[in-house]
Design a protein around this motif. Structure first.
Motif, PDB file in Angstrom:
ATOM      1  N   GLU A   1     -14.473  -2.828  53.658  1.00 15.11           N
ATOM      2  CA  GLU A   1     -13.644  -1.645  53.928  1.00 15.11           C
ATOM      3  C   GLU A   1     -14.036  -0.496  53.000  1.00 15.11           C
ATOM      4  OE1 GLU A   1     -11.354  -0.958  56.247  1.00 15.11           O
ATOM      5  OE2 GLU A   1     -11.194  -2.935  57.167  1.00 15.11           O
ATOM      6  N   ASN A   2     -14.262  -0.803  51.727  1.00 16.35           N
ATOM      7  CA  ASN A   2     -14.658   0.232  50.760  1.00 16.35           C
ATOM      8  C   ASN A   2     -16.018   0.838  51.104  1.00 16.35           C
ATOM      9  OD1 ASN A   2     -12.291  -0.102  49.314  1.00 16.35           O
ATOM     10  ND2 ASN A   2     -13.200  -1.444  47.787  1.00 16.35           N
ATOM     11  N   ILE A   3     -16.946   0.009  51.560  1.00 12.53           N
ATOM     12  CA  ILE A   3     -18.272   0.506  51.940  1.00 12.53           C
ATOM     13  C   ILE A   3     -18.141   1.481  53.112  1.00 12.53           C
ATOM     14  CG2 ILE A   3     -20.478  -0.164  53.000  1.00 12.53           C
ATOM     15  CD1 ILE A   3     -20.189  -2.831  51.351  1.00 12.53           C
ATOM     16  N   PHE A   4     -17.360   1.107  54.117  1.00 14.76           N
ATOM     17  CA  PHE A   4     -17.198   1.985  55.274  1.00 14.76           C
ATOM     18  C   PHE A   4     -16.348   3.208  54.943  1.00 14.76           C
ATOM     19  CE2 PHE A   4     -19.314  -1.315  57.507  1.00 14.76           C
ATOM     20  CZ  PHE A   4     -19.862  -0.710  58.635  1.00 14.76           C
ATOM     21  N   ASP A   5     -15.423   3.101  53.986  1.00 15.49           N
ATOM     22  CA  ASP A   5     -14.675   4.280  53.524  1.00 15.49           C
ATOM     23  C   ASP A   5     -15.612   5.269  52.830  1.00 15.49           C
ATOM     24  OD1 ASP A   5     -12.335   3.206  54.530  1.00 15.49           O
ATOM     25  OD2 ASP A   5     -11.548   2.595  52.569  1.00 15.49           O
ATOM     26  N   PHE A   6     -16.519   4.748  52.008  1.00 16.93           N
ATOM     27  CA  PHE A   6     -17.518   5.594  51.338  1.00 16.93           C
ATOM     28  C   PHE A   6     -18.386   6.287  52.387  1.00 16.93           C
ATOM     29  CE2 PHE A   6     -21.775   6.316  49.725  1.00 16.93           C
ATOM     30  CZ  PHE A   6     -21.543   6.972  48.519  1.00 16.93           C
ATOM     31  N   ARG A   7     -18.833   5.513  53.334  1.00 18.08           N
ATOM     32  CA  ARG A   7     -19.660   6.058  54.409  1.00 18.08           C
ATOM     33  C   ARG A   7     -18.922   7.170  55.149  1.00 18.08           C
ATOM     34  NH1 ARG A   7     -22.332   2.674  59.388  1.00 18.08           N
ATOM     35  NH2 ARG A   7     -22.072   4.314  60.911  1.00 18.08           N
ATOM     36  N   HIS A   8     -17.640   6.948  55.471  1.00 22.26           N
ATOM     37  CA  HIS A   8     -16.828   7.951  56.163  1.00 22.26           C
ATOM     38  C   HIS A   8     -16.788   9.255  55.363  1.00 22.26           C
ATOM     39  CE1 HIS A   8     -13.535   9.221  58.888  1.00 22.26           C
ATOM     40  NE2 HIS A   8     -13.141   9.893  57.826  1.00 22.26           N
ATOM     41  N   GLU A   9     -16.562   9.131  54.078  1.00 19.92           N
ATOM     42  CA  GLU A   9     -16.474  10.312  53.215  1.00 19.92           C
ATOM     43  C   GLU A   9     -17.802  11.074  53.167  1.00 19.92           C
ATOM     44  OE1 GLU A   9     -15.657  10.962  48.549  1.00 19.92           O
ATOM     45  OE2 GLU A   9     -14.141   9.769  49.586  1.00 19.92           O
ATOM     46  N   VAL A  10     -18.900  10.353  53.025  1.00 23.39           N
ATOM     47  CA  VAL A  10     -20.222  10.989  52.984  1.00 23.39           C
ATOM     48  C   VAL A  10     -20.504  11.709  54.303  1.00 23.39           C
ATOM     49  CG1 VAL A  10     -22.719  10.542  52.898  1.00 23.39           C
ATOM     50  CG2 VAL A  10     -21.195   9.422  51.261  1.00 23.39           C
ATOM     51  N   LEU A  11     -20.182  11.066  55.407  1.00 27.41           N
ATOM     52  CA  LEU A  11     -20.429  11.682  56.716  1.00 27.41           C
ATOM     53  C   LEU A  11     -19.538  12.901  56.943  1.00 27.41           C
ATOM     54  CD1 LEU A  11     -20.848   8.435  58.836  1.00 27.41           C
ATOM     55  CD2 LEU A  11     -22.661   9.995  58.053  1.00 27.41           C
ATOM     56  N   GLU A  12     -18.317  12.883  56.422  1.00 30.57           N
ATOM     57  CA  GLU A  12     -17.439  14.054  56.517  1.00 30.57           C
ATOM     58  C   GLU A  12     -18.078  15.250  55.812  1.00 30.57           C
ATOM     59  OE1 GLU A  12     -14.302  14.744  58.042  1.00 30.57           O
ATOM     60  OE2 GLU A  12     -14.915  12.946  59.134  1.00 30.57           O
ATOM     61  N   VAL A  13     -18.655  15.007  54.653  1.00 28.83           N
ATOM     62  CA  VAL A  13     -19.323  16.076  53.897  1.00 28.83           C
ATOM     63  C   VAL A  13     -20.576  16.547  54.640  1.00 28.83           C
ATOM     64  CG1 VAL A  13     -20.551  16.623  51.758  1.00 28.83           C
ATOM     65  CG2 VAL A  13     -18.402  15.327  51.674  1.00 28.83           C
ATOM     66  N   MET A  14     -21.376  15.606  55.116  1.00 27.43           N
ATOM     67  CA  MET A  14     -22.653  15.947  55.751  1.00 27.43           C
ATOM     68  C   MET A  14     -22.497  16.647  57.097  1.00 27.43           C
ATOM     69  SD  MET A  14     -25.005  12.604  55.012  1.00 27.43           S
ATOM     70  CE  MET A  14     -26.417  13.313  55.846  1.00 27.43           C
ATOM     71  N   PHE A  15     -21.573  16.144  57.923  1.00 26.67           N
ATOM     72  CA  PHE A  15     -21.502  16.610  59.315  1.00 26.67           C
ATOM     73  C   PHE A  15     -20.281  17.465  59.636  1.00 26.67           C
ATOM     74  CE2 PHE A  15     -24.280  12.904  59.529  1.00 26.67           C
ATOM     75  CZ  PHE A  15     -25.334  13.402  60.275  1.00 26.67           C
ATOM     76  N   ASN A  16     -19.232  17.334  58.854  1.00 21.39           N
ATOM     77  CA  ASN A  16     -17.978  18.017  59.200  1.00 21.39           C
ATOM     78  C   ASN A  16     -17.574  19.061  58.165  1.00 21.39           C
ATOM     79  OD1 ASN A  16     -17.979  16.397  61.443  1.00 21.39           O
ATOM     80  ND2 ASN A  16     -16.524  14.927  60.631  1.00 21.39           N
ATOM     81  N   ASN A  17     -18.483  19.378  57.254  1.00 21.54           N
ATOM     82  CA  ASN A  17     -18.275  20.434  56.262  1.00 21.54           C
ATOM     83  C   ASN A  17     -17.027  20.231  55.403  1.00 21.54           C
ATOM     84  OD1 ASN A  17     -20.585  21.894  57.072  1.00 21.54           O
ATOM     85  ND2 ASN A  17     -19.450  22.718  58.801  1.00 21.54           N
ATOM     86  N   HIS A  18     -16.678  18.981  55.152  1.00 15.56           N
ATOM     87  CA  HIS A  18     -15.560  18.707  54.247  1.00 15.56           C
ATOM     88  C   HIS A  18     -16.079  18.546  52.844  1.00 15.56           C
ATOM     89  CE1 HIS A  18     -12.912  17.000  57.731  1.00 15.56           C
ATOM     90  NE2 HIS A  18     -13.168  18.274  57.864  1.00 15.56           N
ATOM     91  N   LYS A  19     -15.307  18.975  51.904  1.00 18.13           N
ATOM     92  CA  LYS A  19     -15.703  18.829  50.503  1.00 18.13           C
ATOM     93  C   LYS A  19     -15.490  17.375  50.071  1.00 18.13           C
ATOM     94  CE  LYS A  19     -14.868  23.433  48.768  1.00 18.13           C
ATOM     95  NZ  LYS A  19     -15.057  24.368  49.663  1.00 18.13           N
ATOM     96  N   LYS A  20     -16.341  16.943  49.176  1.00 18.30           N
ATOM     97  CA  LYS A  20     -16.239  15.584  48.661  1.00 18.30           C
ATOM     98  C   LYS A  20     -14.966  15.437  47.835  1.00 18.30           C
ATOM     99  CE  LYS A  20     -18.767  12.023  46.292  1.00 18.30           C
ATOM    100  NZ  LYS A  20     -19.984  11.595  45.672  1.00 18.30           N
ATOM    101  N   ALA A  21     -14.249  14.341  48.070  1.00 20.71           N
ATOM    102  CA  ALA A  21     -13.041  14.059  47.279  1.00 20.71           C
ATOM    103  C   ALA A  21     -13.460  13.675  45.873  1.00 20.71           C
ATOM    104  CB  ALA A  21     -12.241  12.939  47.921  1.00 20.71           C
TER     105      ALA A  21
END
Length: 157
Positions: free
Chosen positions: A136-156
Motif C-alpha cells: 500500500e505504501n509503495i502504491f501511495d508513493f507512486r500515486h503521489e509521484v504521478l500527481e506531481v508529474m502528470f497532474n501538476n500537484h505539488k509534492k506533499a
C-alpha cells in the motif's frame, strides 16, 4: 492465499504519454520509493514493450536486503493494457495487470495485482503484519509521484 491489490488514478495526459511512460521499464525506479533501491539490471535497447520481454531487477523490500526479481511481459494490447508476471522473485505469485482508459480528462490508469507470498501460513501472517502495508505504501508513493508529474500537484512534505 492469493491477495489482490487494486488501484486507479486519473492522469492529465494523452494515451500516448501514459503508455510511453508506464511501458518503459526504466521508469519503474522513478515511481518506486527510493529506500527500496529498485534498479533495472536489463540493458534495454529501447523502451518498446513486447510479449515475452524479460526484465531483471534488484530491489530491497525489507531490511535493506537486496533481492533479485525477474518479470516477463506476458500480455500487451498496445496503448490499452499489459501484464507483467514474476518469473523469479520474492513472491510465490505476482501478476500485475496495467490498464489505460482514455477519458475526457486524460487517461484513467488501473492496476490490478494478484499476489501470493511463499511459506504458506507464515506468508499469510507476514502479509497481515507488514507486506500488505508495504505494498500500500509503495502504491501511495507512486500515486503521489504521478500527481506531481502528470497532474501538476505539488509534492506533499
Amino acid at each position: 492465499m492469493i491477495h489482490r491489490l487494486y488501484k486507479e488514478q486519473q492522469l492529465n495526459c494523452d494515451i500516448e504519454t501514459a503508455w510511453n511512460f508506464f511501458s518503459a521499464a526504466n521508469n519503474l525506479s522513478v515511481i518506486t520509493p527510493p529506500e527500496m533501491k529498485f534498479t533495472v539490471l536489463t540493458k534495454l535497447k529501447n523502451d518498446e514493450i513486447f510479449e515475452g520481454m524479460i526484465i531483471d531487477y534488484t530491489v530491497s523490500p525489507l531490511f535493506n536486503i537486496p533481492m533479485k526479481w525477474q518479470t516477463e511481459i506476458t500480455h500487451v494490447d498496445f496503448q490499452k493494457s499489459f501484464t507483467d508476471f514474476q518469473q523469479k522473485g520474492p513472491y510465490r505469485l505476482w501478476n500485475h495487470f496495467h490498464e489505460f482508459i482514455p477519458t475526457d480528462d486524460g487517461v484513467l490508469i488501473k492496476d490490478t495485482v494478484d499476489y501470493e507470498l511463499p511459506l504458506g501460513f507464515l506468508g499469510d501472517i507476514a502479509h497481515q503484519l507488514f507486506v500488505k502495508k508495504k505494498l500500500e505504501n509503495i502504491f501511495d508513493f507512486r500515486h503521489e509521484v504521478l500527481e506531481v508529474m502528470f497532474n501538476n500537484h505539488k509534492k506533499a512534505s
